[in-house]
Structures are given as structure tokens and as C-alpha cells.
Design a protein around this motif. Structure first.
Motif, PDB file in Angstrom:
ATOM      1  N   ARG A 165      17.424 -27.928 -27.513  1.00 51.61           N
ATOM      2  CA  ARG A 165      16.580 -28.546 -26.495  1.00 51.61           C
ATOM      3  C   ARG A 165      15.110 -28.184 -26.646  1.00 51.61           C
ATOM      4  NH1 ARG A 165      20.062 -29.986 -21.827  1.00 51.61           N
ATOM      5  NH2 ARG A 165      18.409 -29.476 -20.386  1.00 51.61           N
ATOM      6  N   ASN A 197      12.975 -31.380 -28.104  1.00 56.15           N
ATOM      7  CA  ASN A 197      12.384 -32.431 -27.264  1.00 56.15           C
ATOM      8  C   ASN A 197      11.882 -31.849 -25.940  1.00 56.15           C
ATOM      9  OD1 ASN A 197      14.845 -31.998 -26.056  1.00 56.15           O
ATOM     10  ND2 ASN A 197      15.292 -34.155 -25.721  1.00 56.15           N
ATOM     11  N   MET A 203      13.166 -30.139 -23.611  1.00 54.67           N
ATOM     12  CA  MET A 203      13.967 -30.305 -22.393  1.00 54.67           C
ATOM     13  C   MET A 203      14.131 -28.995 -21.630  1.00 54.67           C
ATOM     14  SD  MET A 203      14.856 -33.436 -21.694  1.00 54.67           S
ATOM     15  CE  MET A 203      16.422 -33.603 -20.839  1.00 54.67           C
ATOM     16  N   ARG A 244       9.202 -37.447 -26.579  1.00 52.75           N
ATOM     17  CA  ARG A 244      10.607 -37.798 -26.336  1.00 52.75           C
ATOM     18  C   ARG A 244      10.932 -39.212 -26.778  1.00 52.75           C
ATOM     19  NH1 ARG A 244      10.906 -34.724 -20.549  1.00 52.75           N
ATOM     20  NH2 ARG A 244      11.057 -32.629 -21.401  1.00 52.75           N
ATOM     21  N   ASP A 298      18.281 -35.965 -16.597  1.00 54.49           N
ATOM     22  CA  ASP A 298      18.126 -35.585 -18.007  1.00 54.49           C
ATOM     23  C   ASP A 298      18.035 -36.819 -18.890  1.00 54.49           C
ATOM     24  OD1 ASP A 298      18.175 -32.925 -17.481  1.00 54.49           O
ATOM     25  OD2 ASP A 298      20.274 -32.611 -18.007  1.00 54.49           O
ATOM     26  N   ASN A 329      14.654 -38.487 -18.463  1.00 51.40           N
ATOM     27  CA  ASN A 329      13.595 -37.676 -19.070  1.00 51.40           C
ATOM     28  C   ASN A 329      13.656 -37.733 -20.584  1.00 51.40           C
ATOM     29  OD1 ASN A 329      12.509 -36.832 -16.676  1.00 51.40           O
ATOM     30  ND2 ASN A 329      13.770 -34.989 -16.549  1.00 51.40           N
ATOM     31  N   ALA A 330      14.871 -37.663 -21.121  1.00 45.62           N
ATOM     32  CA  ALA A 330      15.022 -37.610 -22.577  1.00 45.62           C
ATOM     33  C   ALA A 330      14.578 -38.910 -23.240  1.00 45.62           C
ATOM     34  CB  ALA A 330      16.468 -37.303 -22.945  1.00 45.62           C
ATOM     35  N   LEU A 331      14.493 -39.995 -22.449  1.00 52.40           N
ATOM     36  CA  LEU A 331      14.032 -41.260 -23.018  1.00 52.40           C
ATOM     37  C   LEU A 331      12.518 -41.402 -22.915  1.00 52.40           C
ATOM     38  CD1 LEU A 331      16.848 -43.579 -21.723  1.00 52.40           C
ATOM     39  CD2 LEU A 331      16.260 -43.205 -24.109  1.00 52.40           C
ATOM     40  N   GLY A 332      11.854 -40.378 -22.421  1.00 55.55           N
ATOM     41  CA  GLY A 332      10.399 -40.418 -22.349  1.00 55.55           C
ATOM     42  C   GLY A 332       9.876 -40.943 -21.033  1.00 55.55           C
TER      43      GLY A 332
END
Lengths: 276, 285
Positions: free
Chosen positions: A73, A76, A78, A109, B169, B172-175
Motif C-alpha cells: 500500500r 499508491n 493508501m 492513483r 478504499d 480512493n484507489a481510483l484517484g
């Protein structure tokens, strides 16, 4: 998306050959330099440095709590929102430190997609799940979005199963289909790196097999890092394997070598199931 | 008597105590509602709803009262919904975890249990006198908004908390930016819960009498309000007034007005339950 163009260069002809940890002309996509990670006073990662080759699959293995997910993590960012998280060291992607102040996390991301342990589709239609990444980027061209959605679903080998039901609620899909949908969703924004945090641990063997095949296929275009508890899976899908134990990188190298002739006793013990 | 037998006896005793406790609540409520309906249903008619109040019980209607209630509720909603939901989102999503936010959190929960008359006095001091709104709908709505804000804030936070972190999550992880995640994922997923909380808070506000009397709701308003600065009365105040009259006819009027008020409250609660069920069935993780 300059990273994408670099991955399309003639170098890709070498993809067919077994990648070496230190290839001659292939560049390092991801580099970790002297990483320490802390959650408050607890040190989760202890001075790990490791380079990951472009268009390869790298597996992180190790017992629960060894820090492999935390390490994944980092790529990116996270972990940024976790209370008490702080770190030392650098993570380079395409030779740029992603923890530099000039880096926007949202932009990062888009380049580094992620797939989670438990399939986590949004409670929307299949179509809208995949379109989400583009919509939040402000893409308005519906035809463009539709093409990209279909392309991504095909790439994730899900399209043929659901092509007539794109408006169906994503949560009505089976677990394995949901996970492939999550992969399609990540692919739709055209990342160059794909992080996978135990992507098959919640799935049955047949669904897991499909995802593994898919991962193999995706290697042609993406640099993939996968965390897994499943030793056989690591052996089957990855080119390189890193074994982490209690926040330390014990051993990192060619998967075949790690699984047949590891240098460290601890690695040997772990992969043969004597502990962990 | 051996131990197992004794335990079984205790089991039974507890079960029957529980049954009696549940039934007594329901029975009292049923008697109350039955009595009110028995008293008031004869007076219920279209005329009763559209007539202005009068000195004569038979000619008296609740037009100004329910119009006042509608005005008050509309403004209370307009004020408390954005403020309450906004505060809930801030506290849940943005507020840093420190002593200050903990302090805020505890106090908001405490505010929910402050007696409503205190809010009335606050409204009288701040809105009616200091801000010189007079005995207006606006002053009343602001006072009721203060009263229900804590409930809305708390239920908004609970609804947001119930959204699984995996959704956050994924977004967020997709920007997605923080606001995009809140707007596109968190709010739609928690909206059923938020709405339920808001409606329950409003149905509490609709029955409030004390704070509005303090703020200056009048017992006799010959005209329906035309704008938010007009004087007003509301159903509970009208009921309170009629009940305190000695004449039997006014008591009957009060019973009829109670039926109307109960009807409105039940409908609002029904909507809340419906929305909750509808959203929950849609959101199966």
C-alpha cells in the motif's frame, strides 16, 4: 500518461523471456529505497529496499502481520490516511519519488491501480462501476466511456459473461465475477501498475484460477505486484518473489529459485510450511 | 428444588415479566388513541380542517394551526437539514482526531438530551429579542432547528459510519478526491439512514409545544401566515389551548386536532421506515 508510452517501447519483445531480477535493458518500474514504516511506535517495515522490473509480476509472501500489505500500500499511498502512519525512505515510480510534495495523490492513483482482498464493487450497475474512474476525472464523452468500459471488461475476461446485463446491479454478480469487475474498474483508468492485495483469498478455487490466468495475461501491459497467502499461487503466477518476515525483507529473487533453492533457512521453513 | 428446575422457573418468570412490560406499554397507548378517536372523530370534517379559529367551539377550525405547522416544518427542514448533515459529514470525514473534536462530539450528544424548554428560552433570548425577529415563524423554526440539530448530526454520523470502508478504499484507489468519494459513494450509500434520522427528528419537532410557546406562538391567530416573519400558531399549541378551556366542546376539538397531529406524525414515521427499507434492500454488501 507518459509511463504508458515507455511500456510500449520495443523492450516489450523481451516480455516472453523469463525476466531476471537485474535485467540488462529493462528499466525498474518501482523502486523502494530504505523504507521504514511506523504506526505510532510500532515499526511495521524495517529498512526495506527492493526494485521491481517493468512488466513483471512480483509476489510478496510472508505470515500474517509481516508487513506485506503495508508495503504494497506504499506504492499508491493508501497508508497515508491511517492514524499514526509515518515513514522514512523513498518510493520511486518511473524514477520519481511519489512521496515528494509535488506529487498529487489523486494523479498517482490513476497510474497505480489497486485490487483488494474482498471484492468491493460499488452498489451501482456493472457499467457505472467501470465508468467511475473516468467520470471522476471529468470525462463527459459518453461514447468514449462506453468503449473504455467494454474494452476493460473484455480485458478482465468478464465481458462475455455479462455483455447483455451491463445495467445489472454489480452486487448481484458472483464473488469471482465481482473481483474481475473490480479489476476491470481499475484497468479502465489505464494505470501502468496494478497492486493486488490477496485478490483471490475470498474466492473459490475455480474463480481463483480464472483470476490467476487473467493476471498472467495482464502482465503484458502492466507491472503487477501481488500480495498472497497462497504459496502455490505465488509460485504459479509470479516472476519474482519477496519473502517478508516481521517487517524485514528476508529474501527477494527469482520465484523459481526462492521456491526450489532459497538462500535463507527461514524462507525454506516458510515455503515448506514449517511455520507461518 | 434442584438447580436446573429453579433456573427454568427463573427463565419463565423473566419471560412473563417481559411480556407484561411490553403489553402494558401497548395497552396504554391503545387506550389513549382509542379514547382520542372516540372523542374527536365526530368533530373531524373538511370544515374543521379549513376553518379559521373562533370563539365558538363548533365553528372553530384548525386551518391557521396546521398552516402554521406546515410553515414551521418547512423552515425547520430548510435550516436543520443542510446544517445537521453538513456538520455530521464534517465531524465524521474531515475533523481531525483530537481533544477538541472529542469535546465537540460529547457535547453534541449531550445537547440531544437538553430539555426542549431550555431551547425555547435560548430562542427567546437570541432570535426573538436579540436578533429582533419577534414572535415569528422564522424565530420558531430556528429554535426548533437548534432542538433537532443534535439528533440529525448524530444520525448522519451513524449512517456514514455504516458505509463499509472497502467502498471508500475502492473510490480512493481510483484517484477520487475526498469530496468525490463523499459525494459519489458515501452520501448515496448512507442517504437512507440520513433521511430516516432527519424525518424522525422532524417528527419530534412537529410535536414540540413548550419551546414554541416560550418563543411566542400565539394561541389565537385569525389569519394563516403569509411570510416567514408573520406571527403563527401550531397544532400542539392549539391543542394545548383548547384542552385548557372549561367547555366540553373545546375538549372535543382538541381530540380531533390530536387525531390530525397523530396522523401527520404516523405518516412521517411511515415514510422514514419505507425509505430505510428501500435503501437497505438496495445496499446489500
Amino acid at each position: 500518461m507518459d509511463s504508458e508510452t515507455t511500456s510500449q517501447q520495443p523492450k516489450t519483445s523481451q516480455v516472453e523471456t523469463k525476466p531476471k531480477l537485474n535485467p540488462n535493458n529493462r528499466s525498474f518500474k518501482l523502486q523502494a529505497e530504505n523504507i521504514d514504516v511506523f504506526y505510532d511506535d510500532f515499526q511495521a517495515i524495517k529498512d526495506i529496499s527492493l526494485d521491481i522490473v517493468e512488466n513483471s509480476i512480483t509476489a510478496f509472501i510472508g505470515p500474517s502481520g509481516c508487513g506485506k500489505s503495508t508495503f504494497l500500500r506504499l506504492f499508491n499511498r493508501m497508508n497515508d490516511n491511517i492514524d499514526g502512519f509515518h515513514m522514512n525512505g523513498k518510493i520511486l515510480i518511473d524514477n520519481k519519488n511519489i512521496y515528494d510534495e509535488s506529487i498529487k495523490v489523486e494523479e498517482l492513483r490513476k497510474k497505480v491501480g489497486m485490487v483488494f482482498q474482498k471484492p468491493n464493487p460499488f452498489p451501482k450497475s456493472i457499467y457505472e462501476n467501470v465508468a467511475y474512474g473516468l467520470r471522476i476525472q471529468g470525462v463527459k464523452d459518453e461514447e468514449f466511456i462506453e468503449n473504455r468500459v467494454i474494452e476493460s471488461l473484455k480485458q478482465a475476461t468478464l465481458y462475455s459473461e455479462i455483455e447483455d446485463n451491463l445495467d445489472k446491479q454489480a452486487l448481484s454478480l458472483s464473488g469471482g465475477q465481482q473481483q474481475r469487475l473490480c479489476i476491470a474498474r481499475a484497468l479502465a483508468v489505464k494505470p501502468s501498475v496494478l497492486l493486488m492485495d490477496e485478490p483471490t483469498s475470498a474466492l473459490d478455487p475455480i474463480s481463483s484460477g480464472k483470476i490467476e490466468d487473467l493476471i498472467h495475461e495482464l502482465k503484458k501491459e502492466f507491472t503487477i505486484v501481488i500480495v498472497t497467502h497462497n504459496m502455490q499461487q505465488a509460485a504459479r503466477v509470479s516472476d519474482n518473489t519477496a519473502f517478508l518476515y516481521m517487517g524485514n525483507l528476508v529474501e527477494y529473487g527469482d520465484t523459481q529459485k526462492i521456491f526450489t533453492n532459497p538462500e535463507k533457512d527461514r524462507t525454506q521453513n516458510y515455503i515448506t510450511g514449517r511455520f507461518g | 428444588m434442584n438447580n436446573a428446575k429453579f433456573n427454568r422457573l427463573k427463565d419463565k418468570a423473566f419471560k412473563y415479566t417481559g411480556i407484561i412490560a411490553s403489553i402494558s406499554g401497548i395497552v396504554v397507548l391503545a387506550i389513549f388513541i382509542g379514547f382520542v378517536i372516540y372523542m374527536g372523530v365526530q368533530r373531524l370534517s373538511w370544515d374543521f380542517i379549513v376553518q379559521l379559529p373562533s370563539r365558538f367551539a363548533e365553528e372553530s377550525g384548525i386551518y391557521t394551526a396546521w398552516m402554521g405547522t406546515v410553515w414551521i416544518m418547512v423552515f425547520t427542514t430548510l435550516i436543520s437539514f443542510p446544517l445537521g448533515v453538513g456538520a455530521g459529514i464534517y465531524l465524521e470525514e474531515y475533523a481531525p482526531e483530537n481533544r477538541w473534536s472529542k469535546f465537540l462530539e460529547i457535547n453534541i450528544s449531550n445537547l440531544a438530551s437538553v430539555p426542549s424548554i431550555i431551547y425555547g428560552l435560548l430562542g427567546l433570548g437570541v432570535f426573538v429579542r436579540m436578533m429582533q425577529m419577534g414572535n415569528s415563524i422564522l424565530a420558531g423554526a430556528l429554535t426548533l432547528s437548534l432542538l433537532i440539530l443534535p439528533i440529525i448530526i448524530v444520525s448522519t454520523r451513524e449512517a456514514i459510519k455504516a458505509v463499509p470502508s472497502s467502498i471508500r478504499d475502492a473510490s480512493n484507489a481510483l484517484g477520487a478526491s475526498k469530496w468525490q468519494t463523499i459525494w459519489h459513494q458515501i452520501l448515496p450509500a448512507s442517504f437512507g439512514g440520513i433521511l430516516t434520522g432527519v424525518i424522525l427528528a422532524l417528527s419530534r419537532a412537529i410535536g414540540e409545544t413548550a419551546p414554541l410557546i416560550v418563543v411566542g406562538a400565539l394561541v389565537y391567530v385569525p389569519f394563516a401566515p403569509q411570510n416567514p416573519l408573520d406571527e403563527f400558531t401550531v397544532l400542539p399549541v392549539q391543542i394545548y389551548n383548547w384542552v385548557s378551556r372549561p367547555q366540553e366542546e373545546f375538549i372535543i376539538n382538541a381530540a380531533a386536532a390530536i387525531i390530525v397531529l397523530l396522523g401527520i406524525t404516523f405518516i412521517m414515521n411511515g415514510i422514514a421506515v419505507y425509505l430505510r427499507n428501500k435503501w437497505q434492500s438496495k445496499m446489500e454488501w
